[in-house]
Design a protein around this motif. Sequence first.
Motif, PDB file in Angstrom:
ATOM      1  N   SER A  55      -2.952   1.652 -12.202  1.00 46.72           N
ATOM      2  CA  SER A  55      -2.612   2.903 -11.500  1.00 46.72           C
ATOM      3  C   SER A  55      -2.365   2.616 -10.022  1.00 46.72           C
ATOM      4  O   SER A  55      -2.793   1.586  -9.507  1.00 46.72           O
ATOM      5  N   GLY A  86      -7.300   5.106  -5.807  1.00 44.20           N
ATOM      6  CA  GLY A  86      -6.566   6.201  -6.443  1.00 44.20           C
ATOM      7  C   GLY A  86      -7.414   7.006  -7.412  1.00 44.20           C
ATOM      8  O   GLY A  86      -6.918   7.876  -8.120  1.00 44.20           O
ATOM      9  N   GLY A  87      -8.691   6.665  -7.482  1.00 42.80           N
ATOM     10  CA  GLY A  87      -9.609   7.456  -8.294  1.00 42.80           C
ATOM     11  C   GLY A  87      -9.542   7.185  -9.785  1.00 42.80           C
ATOM     12  O   GLY A  87     -10.041   7.957 -10.601  1.00 42.80           O
ATOM     13  N   CYS A  88      -8.923   6.036 -10.162  1.00 42.49           N
ATOM     14  CA  CYS A  88      -8.715   5.764 -11.601  1.00 42.49           C
ATOM     15  C   CYS A  88      -9.551   4.595 -12.108  1.00 42.49           C
ATOM     16  O   CYS A  88      -9.258   4.013 -13.151  1.00 42.49           O
ATOM     17  N   SER A 141       0.456   2.796  -6.484  1.00 45.03           N
ATOM     18  CA  SER A 141       1.882   2.705  -6.109  1.00 45.03           C
ATOM     19  C   SER A 141       2.492   1.347  -6.435  1.00 45.03           C
ATOM     20  O   SER A 141       3.663   1.262  -6.790  1.00 45.03           O
ATOM     21  N   THR A 142       1.717   0.286  -6.359  1.00 44.45           N
ATOM     22  CA  THR A 142       2.299  -1.042  -6.590  1.00 44.45           C
ATOM     23  C   THR A 142       2.714  -1.218  -8.045  1.00 44.45           C
ATOM     24  O   THR A 142       3.758  -1.807  -8.349  1.00 44.45           O
ATOM     25  N   ASP A 157      -2.378  -4.638 -12.597  1.00 44.45           N
ATOM     26  CA  ASP A 157      -2.914  -3.526 -11.810  1.00 44.45           C
ATOM     27  C   ASP A 157      -2.920  -3.871 -10.332  1.00 44.45           C
ATOM     28  O   ASP A 157      -2.809  -5.038  -9.940  1.00 44.45           O
ATOM     29  N   GLY A 158      -3.035  -2.850  -9.513  1.00 44.65           N
ATOM     30  CA  GLY A 158      -3.142  -3.048  -8.078  1.00 44.65           C
ATOM     31  C   GLY A 158      -4.600  -3.203  -7.669  1.00 44.65           C
ATOM     32  O   GLY A 158      -5.492  -3.260  -8.514  1.00 44.65           O
ATOM     33  N   ALA A 159      -4.803  -3.246  -6.362  1.00 45.37           N
ATOM     34  CA  ALA A 159      -6.168  -3.304  -5.842  1.00 45.37           C
ATOM     35  C   ALA A 159      -6.161  -2.763  -4.423  1.00 45.37           C
ATOM     36  O   ALA A 159      -5.154  -2.796  -3.727  1.00 45.37           O
ATOM     37  N   ASP A 160      -7.327  -2.292  -3.992  1.00 43.95           N
ATOM     38  CA  ASP A 160      -7.452  -1.850  -2.597  1.00 43.95           C
ATOM     39  C   ASP A 160      -7.787  -3.012  -1.676  1.00 43.95           C
ATOM     40  O   ASP A 160      -7.429  -3.017  -0.505  1.00 43.95           O
ATOM     41  N   LYS A 164      -3.870  -6.279   1.446  1.00 43.20           N
ATOM     42  CA  LYS A 164      -5.019  -6.260   0.520  1.00 43.20           C
ATOM     43  C   LYS A 164      -5.728  -7.611   0.464  1.00 43.20           C
ATOM     44  O   LYS A 164      -6.741  -7.745  -0.207  1.00 43.20           O
ATOM     45  N   LYS A 191       5.130  -5.134  -1.952  1.00 43.37           N
ATOM     46  CA  LYS A 191       4.560  -4.737  -3.256  1.00 43.37           C
ATOM     47  C   LYS A 191       5.529  -5.107  -4.375  1.00 43.37           C
ATOM     48  O   LYS A 191       5.154  -5.625  -5.419  1.00 43.37           O
TER      49      LYS A 191
HETATM   50  O1  DER Z   1      -6.990   3.078  -7.509  1.00 42.69           O
HETATM   51  C1  DER Z   1      -6.719   1.894  -7.810  1.00 42.69           C
HETATM   52  O2  DER Z   1      -7.566   1.072  -8.232  1.00 42.69           O
HETATM   53  C2  DER Z   1      -5.338   1.391  -7.511  1.00 42.69           C
HETATM   54  O3  DER Z   1      -4.972   0.331  -8.364  1.00 42.69           O
HETATM   55  C3  DER Z   1      -5.329   0.925  -6.069  1.00 42.69           C
HETATM   56  O4  DER Z   1      -6.381   0.119  -5.884  1.00 42.69           O
HETATM   57  C4  DER Z   1      -4.052   0.230  -5.671  1.00 42.69           C
HETATM   58  O5  DER Z   1      -3.220   1.212  -5.275  1.00 42.69           O
HETATM   59  P1  DER Z   1      -1.845   0.859  -4.529  1.00 42.69           P
HETATM   60  O6  DER Z   1      -1.087  -0.036  -5.480  1.00 42.69           O
HETATM   61  O7  DER Z   1      -1.200   2.202  -4.360  1.00 42.69           O
HETATM   62  O8  DER Z   1      -2.182   0.179  -3.240  1.00 42.69           O
END
Ligand code: DER
Length: 233
Positions: A29, A101-103, A31-32, A85-88, A125, A7
């Motif tokens: 939002s 993360g619910g955001c 952790s990454t 931003d991150g992604a799942d 991911k 990450k």
């Molecule tokens: O909730 C979200 O959309 C976050 O960005 C999530 O998709 C990525 O979270 P991570 O960086 O903790 O994997």
Amino acid sequence: MSLQEAKKIAARQAVDEHVQSGNLVGIGSGSTVIFAVERLAERVKKEDLKVQCVPTSFQARELVIKHQLPLTDLNINPLLDVCIDGADEVDSNLNLIKGGGGCLLQEKIVASCSKKLIIIADYTKNSSKLGDQYKKGIPIEVSPMVYVPIQKKIERLYGGKVELRMAVMKAGPVITDNGNFILDWKEFNQDHDWKKINTDLLLTPGIVETGLFIGMATKAYFGLKDGSIKKQE
Ligand code: DER
């Protein structure tokens, strides 16, 4: 290489390649993105980088404040230079599942007001199809008064299983920063036309937003197990 390290290298490379002094930056939002904000703070100290940040959640705002980065908002700065931003999960067409993360609501809003959406993630991911690796379901933010009819409608029209996201450290469901519930759509058909599905879902009264980010991402950075970085655009 550990997931955290993966990450971190992705986040740092993305910040270095996409943030210039004077930029307005959307802060995602999860952790990454923590590693991205740490890198931004480092560059502010080292290079006297000038940035203003728009957070996408309570967590992101606290992170920006912790690192003493300047805060702004979309009503003062309606067009941002970049959102990081991150992604799942990311598929081969750069479509995303987000909202683990619910955001997702504020994330999608800020991304939609940014010239570029840069995704940072670890190697878990990086998928060819949505659902290949991420099994927690597509998050859908809904008005609490109508979550059951929406649950049933999605299952009836599109199949799969739709579950209300329950809180862990609190009795009852997760409540988003916007006062809504999250439904997670699991066991979905991976061959859906996600652009059409997303449009149909958003026409449903009571659905506030979906975690389907279709055609929104500009580029993705994946930290790989061997310490290298895969870029997808
Ligand atoms: O909730 C979200 O959309 C976050 O960005 C999530 O998709 C990525 O979270 P991570 O960086 O903790 O994997």
